[in-house]
Write a protein that holds these residues in place. Structure first.
Motif, PDB file in Angstrom:
ATOM      1  N   LEU A   1      23.847 -39.519 106.350  1.00 24.62           N
ATOM      2  CA  LEU A   1      24.262 -40.809 105.790  1.00 24.62           C
ATOM      3  C   LEU A   1      25.706 -40.753 105.297  1.00 24.62           C
ATOM      4  N   PRO A   2      26.480 -41.829 105.494  1.00 22.45           N
ATOM      5  CA  PRO A   2      26.081 -43.139 106.042  1.00 22.45           C
ATOM      6  C   PRO A   2      26.300 -43.278 107.542  1.00 22.45           C
ATOM      7  N   GLY A   3      26.302 -42.184 108.280  1.00 19.85           N
ATOM      8  CA  GLY A   3      26.562 -42.231 109.710  1.00 19.85           C
ATOM      9  C   GLY A   3      25.402 -42.806 110.501  1.00 19.85           C
ATOM     10  N   PRO A   4      25.591 -43.006 111.800  1.00 14.74           N
ATOM     11  CA  PRO A   4      24.540 -43.568 112.651  1.00 14.74           C
ATOM     12  C   PRO A   4      23.465 -42.539 112.973  1.00 14.74           C
ATOM     13  N   TYR A   5      22.337 -43.020 113.477  1.00 13.77           N
ATOM     14  CA  TYR A   5      21.262 -42.131 113.916  1.00 13.77           C
ATOM     15  C   TYR A   5      21.534 -41.633 115.328  1.00 13.77           C
ATOM     16  N   HIS A   6      21.135 -40.382 115.593  1.00 16.93           N
ATOM     17  CA  HIS A   6      21.275 -39.774 116.905  1.00 16.93           C
ATOM     18  C   HIS A   6      19.946 -39.148 117.323  1.00 16.93           C
ATOM     19  N   PRO A   7      19.709 -38.996 118.628  1.00  8.73           N
ATOM     20  CA  PRO A   7      18.459 -38.391 119.100  1.00  8.73           C
ATOM     21  C   PRO A   7      18.278 -36.976 118.536  1.00  8.73           C
ATOM     22  N   TYR A   8      17.024 -36.624 118.305  1.00 13.56           N
ATOM     23  CA  TYR A   8      16.673 -35.332 117.718  1.00 13.56           C
ATOM     24  C   TYR A   8      15.398 -34.827 118.358  1.00 13.56           C
ATOM     25  N   VAL A   9      15.339 -33.517 118.666  1.00 12.73           N
ATOM     26  CA  VAL A   9      14.120 -32.919 119.185  1.00 12.73           C
ATOM     27  C   VAL A   9      14.001 -31.503 118.639  1.00 12.73           C
ATOM     28  N   ALA A  10      12.783 -31.073 118.312  1.00 11.21           N
ATOM     29  CA  ALA A  10      12.544 -29.721 117.808  1.00 11.21           C
ATOM     30  C   ALA A  10      11.300 -29.165 118.474  1.00 11.21           C
ATOM     31  N   LEU A  11      11.319 -27.878 118.773  1.00 10.55           N
ATOM     32  CA  LEU A  11      10.198 -27.206 119.423  1.00 10.55           C
ATOM     33  C   LEU A  11       9.913 -25.899 118.702  1.00 10.55           C
ATOM     34  N   ASN A  12       8.631 -25.665 118.357  1.00 14.15           N
ATOM     35  CA  ASN A  12       8.214 -24.435 117.703  1.00 14.15           C
ATOM     36  C   ASN A  12       7.029 -23.825 118.469  1.00 14.15           C
ATOM     37  N   LEU A  13       7.058 -22.514 118.652  1.00 17.81           N
ATOM     38  CA  LEU A  13       6.003 -21.804 119.369  1.00 17.81           C
ATOM     39  C   LEU A  13       5.463 -20.675 118.489  1.00 17.81           C
ATOM     40  N   SER A  14       4.179 -20.325 118.659  1.00 17.32           N
ATOM     41  CA  SER A  14       3.621 -19.175 117.958  1.00 17.32           C
ATOM     42  C   SER A  14       2.596 -18.467 118.813  1.00 17.32           C
ATOM     43  N   VAL A  15       2.580 -17.130 118.702  1.00 21.16           N
ATOM     44  CA  VAL A  15       1.624 -16.296 119.446  1.00 21.16           C
ATOM     45  C   VAL A  15       1.135 -15.194 118.501  1.00 21.16           C
ATOM     46  N   PRO A  16      -0.179 -15.086 118.236  1.00 22.21           N
ATOM     47  CA  PRO A  16      -0.681 -14.000 117.396  1.00 22.21           C
ATOM     48  C   PRO A  16      -0.640 -12.662 118.112  1.00 22.21           C
ATOM     49  N   PHE A  17      -0.458 -11.599 117.352  1.00 21.46           N
ATOM     50  CA  PHE A  17      -0.491 -10.247 117.923  1.00 21.46           C
ATOM     51  C   PHE A  17      -0.971  -9.280 116.850  1.00 21.46           C
ATOM     52  N   ARG A  18      -1.409  -8.109 117.299  1.00 22.81           N
ATOM     53  CA  ARG A  18      -1.908  -7.087 116.364  1.00 22.81           C
ATOM     54  C   ARG A  18      -0.845  -6.023 116.114  1.00 22.81           C
TER      55      ARG A  18
END
Length: 244
Positions: free
Chosen positions: A227-244
């Motif tokens: 703010l006070p600027g304009p809105y812009h496209p946004y994308v987020a990606l999260n990954l998870s993998v369990p391991f021992r």
């Protein structure tokens, strides 16, 4: 747009994604995870003038499991942002590394996680660091909180946030997830950040997908602004993998 606000926005977005994985994915993995199962996490975000990426792990301490008990979480992140000053374009790059220690509670009606992260980041501005922009290394600490309320029909309402010392800035996130299939949940998300000389807002649609028994994907897409600027496209990606 000032470089300080862009830098803080990129850091906030990265930290928000990390805590989302640490808390949301870790807690949903609890039911299928054996004691001391660990979790690998990775992801990033893209906006018009800032990008970030991270990778790390969640390691339950003895006596705990994912989403319950004490844990430590080492991770590394990278932020990139662009800004204009006096008619010239500049690019900032900021690698960082830190370790968080915390405790999570898994109750019938809610989940709660409290943690403190500490680490080091180093900012480089090219072609040079103009007057008024941050340049160099910095130690930081960040207390964080996460809370999730379990609603009827498998829906959840979640809030989380943190505060960055030194930079004196905060970030917070709130979202609702409603199951639409056995493996997919969808809902609205709102993120808020602020500091000495900036305020950021992000509004998005979040989709959480359990692709396989060991792979969770969390995607957000919407619009963001300083703010006070304009809105812009946004994308987020999260990954998870369990391991021992």
């Amino acid at each position: 747009m000032k470089s300080a606000s862009l830098r803080r926005t990129a850091r906030r977005a990265t930290r928000a994604g990390i805590v989302t994985c640490i808390s949301t994915i870790a807690i949903t993995a609890t039911a299928r995870a054996a004691p001391h199962t660990n979790l690998f996490i990775a992801g990033g975000q893209y906006a018009n003038s800032s990008q970030s990426a991270y990778l790390g792990a969640i390691l339950p301490l003895p006596g705990g499991t994912l989403g319950k008990g004490f844990f430590i979480s080492p991770f590394a992140g990278w932020n990139r942002y662009t800004f204009q000053k006096n008619g010239q374009s500049f690019t900032g790059s900021e690698p960082s590394a830190s370790v968080a220690i915390g405790h999570a509670w898994d109750e019938p009606d809610f989940n709660l996680s409290l943690s403190v992260a500490g680490g080091y980041s180093n900012t480089t501005v090219t072609p040079y660091a103009p007057k008024g922009s941050f340049h160099g290394g910095q130690w930081f600490a960040e207390p964080e909180i996460y809370a999730q309320l379990k609603l009827p029909a498998g829906a959840t309402a979640t809030v989380n946030g943190g505060y960055l010392t030194g930079m004196r800035s905060y970030w917070s996130s709130a979202y609702l997830l409603v199951p639409v299939s056995p493996s997919i949940a969808i809902g609205p998300e709102a993120d808020f950040g602020g500091g000495i000389n900036y305020r950021s807002r992000t509004f998005a649609l979040r989709v959480a997908d359990k692709l396989t028994s060991s792979l969770d994907v969390d995607l957000s897409a919407g619009a963001t602004t300083n703010l006070p600027g304009p809105y812009h496209p946004y994308v987020a990606l999260n990954l998870s993998v369990p391991f021992r």
